[in-house]
Design a protein around this motif. Structure first.
Motif, PDB file in Angstrom:
ATOM      1  N   ALA A  40       5.224   1.764   5.111  1.00 49.39           N
ATOM      2  CA  ALA A  40       4.461   1.874   3.470  1.00 49.39           C
ATOM      3  C   ALA A  40       5.018   0.808   2.769  1.00 49.39           C
ATOM      4  CB  ALA A  40       4.602   3.391   3.195  1.00 49.39           C
ATOM      5  N   LYS A  41       6.011   0.573   2.647  1.00 48.61           N
ATOM      6  CA  LYS A  41       6.418  -0.551   1.621  1.00 48.61           C
ATOM      7  C   LYS A  41       6.073  -2.037   2.242  1.00 48.61           C
ATOM      8  CE  LYS A  41      11.076  -2.790   0.448  1.00 48.61           C
ATOM      9  NZ  LYS A  41      12.485  -2.750   0.481  1.00 48.61           N
ATOM     10  N   MET A  80       3.133  -2.831   3.561  1.00 48.46           N
ATOM     11  CA  MET A  80       1.778  -2.628   3.277  1.00 48.46           C
ATOM     12  C   MET A  80       1.571  -3.247   1.760  1.00 48.46           C
ATOM     13  SD  MET A  80       0.297  -2.461   6.090  1.00 48.46           S
ATOM     14  CE  MET A  80       1.790  -3.327   7.028  1.00 48.46           C
ATOM     15  N   GLN A  81       2.592  -2.773   1.054  1.00 47.06           N
ATOM     16  CA  GLN A  81       2.347  -2.973  -0.580  1.00 47.06           C
ATOM     17  C   GLN A  81       3.420  -4.357  -0.952  1.00 47.06           C
ATOM     18  OE1 GLN A  81       3.206   0.577  -2.219  1.00 47.06           O
ATOM     19  NE2 GLN A  81       1.580   1.755  -1.546  1.00 47.06           N
ATOM     20  N   ASP A  82       3.949  -5.029   0.096  1.00 46.24           N
ATOM     21  CA  ASP A  82       4.764  -6.133  -0.481  1.00 46.24           C
ATOM     22  C   ASP A  82       3.995  -7.263  -0.454  1.00 46.24           C
ATOM     23  OD1 ASP A  82       6.878  -7.764  -0.495  1.00 46.24           O
ATOM     24  OD2 ASP A  82       8.055  -6.949   1.045  1.00 46.24           O
ATOM     25  N   SER A  83       3.876  -7.987  -1.367  1.00 46.50           N
ATOM     26  CA  SER A  83       3.232  -9.193  -1.793  1.00 46.50           C
ATOM     27  C   SER A  83       4.092 -10.323  -1.216  1.00 46.50           C
ATOM     28  CB  SER A  83       3.129  -9.487  -3.361  1.00 46.50           C
ATOM     29  OG  SER A  83       4.436  -9.848  -3.958  1.00 46.50           O
ATOM     30  N   TRP A  85       2.824 -10.472   2.518  1.00 46.80           N
ATOM     31  CA  TRP A  85       1.411 -10.966   2.720  1.00 46.80           C
ATOM     32  C   TRP A  85       1.489 -12.354   2.485  1.00 46.80           C
ATOM     33  CZ3 TRP A  85      -1.366  -8.272   5.775  1.00 46.80           C
ATOM     34  CH2 TRP A  85      -1.265  -6.769   5.693  1.00 46.80           C
TER      35      TRP A  85
END
Length: 302
Positions: free
Chosen positions: A57-58, A60-63, A66
């Protein structure tokens, strides 16, 4: 082998036992352990603590994560797209033009020169490139100063506006020899009479390239594209040696980001999640390439 009892066709499996054991010990067991760690909180000291999908989950939100994959796309351009295009043109020119006019020795020498960066250990090549593009006394800045262009001096690998570009240039230099050699090996099986017949019909080099060279080395193009894409996705050493993912996150890639979480931040579980995600992407890419190659092979047979 004849003294070993049992079915003769089974006896030869004994030769595979050492390889299978090494595969399990070096690849399978660490891979399974890494997947398990991606679902845990682990700092390398106390036993891992199960946290379920928290790391994912972390992720998927880690800029930064990406960003690292966006940089991987640039690495694919530098290590796959551009080297393949350059390799296709150079291999065709060396095989179809240089070899005919200057002989096989000259063609072999040129092929060896282009392939030389592949023979240099990546750490050594990175050190050499780092010396060339160093900001204070690097060869490029020194040369610019000597020829009166000191105003163009720059911290080529230390500024966000140029770090990724020059890292890509370095990877192109390292990588271009590999497709060149593979493509020239593929061209060895092409009948030279095809080129001679095309030349007699008035076909120029570009027409021979499109009609003969490209169709003849399609299998080699797929092999190079697959292996180089995997190498680009997991590239690590040049980033570690030259930029360490910086400045900021401008040159960070998934493998180096995973390394940072493992050894610098001691977030082993989170680093394992990044490594597992990268492995899944590489497997998907390999499957897609293999499927596309099989489709094209079937279409050619029909």
């Amino acid at each position: 082998m004849s003294r070993i009892p049992g079915d003769p066709s089974i006896r030869y499996w004994l030769y595979l036992i050492p390889g299978i054991l090494l595969l399990l010990w070096i690849i399978v067991v660490p891979a399974v352990w890494n997947i398990y760690l991606s679902f845990t909180s682990y700092r390398g000291i106390k036993p891992p603590t199960w946290v379920g999908l928290k790391n994912w989950a972390k992720l998927m939100q880690d800029s930064t994560f990406w960003m690292s994959f966006r940089n991987s796309i640039w690495m694919i351009i530098a290590m796959v797209v551009i080297p393949i295009l350059i390799g296709l043109v150079l291999s065709s020119l060396i095989f179809d033009v240089v070899q005919k006019k200057f002989g096989a020795k000259t063609a072999s020498t040129m092929r060896a020169i282009y392939y030389f960066p592949q023979l240099i250990p990546i750490a050594v090549g990175s050190l050499v490139m780092g010396w060339i593009f160093r900001s204070d006394n690097g060869a490029l800045n020194t040369l610019l100063a000597d020829i009166g262009l000191g105003s163009l001096q720059h911290d080529w690998l230390g500024k966000p506006d140029t770090a990724l570009i020059f890292l890509m240039l370095i990877m192109i230099w390292i990588q271009v020899g590999y497709p060149l050699v593979i493509f020239m090996s593929g061209l060895q099986r092409v009948d030279p009479e095809l080129y001679e017949a095309a030349s007699l019909d008035g076909a120029n080099w570009w027409q021979r390239f499109k009609a003969i060279t490209l169709p003849s080395i399609k299998p080699e193009i797929f092999v190079v594209a697959l292996t180089c894409t995997i190498a680009a996705l997991k590239v690590f050493a040049p980033v570690q040696m030259l930029t360490r993912g910086g400045p900021g996150t401008s040159t960070i890639v998934p493998s180096y980001y995973s390394y940072q979480q493992f050894f610098q931040s001691q977030q082993v579980g989170y680093g394992a999640a990044i490594a597992t995600a990268l492995t899944v992407v590489i497997i998907i890419v390999a499957i897609l390439f293999t499927h596309a190659q099989e489709r094209i092979a079937v279409d050619n047979e029909e």
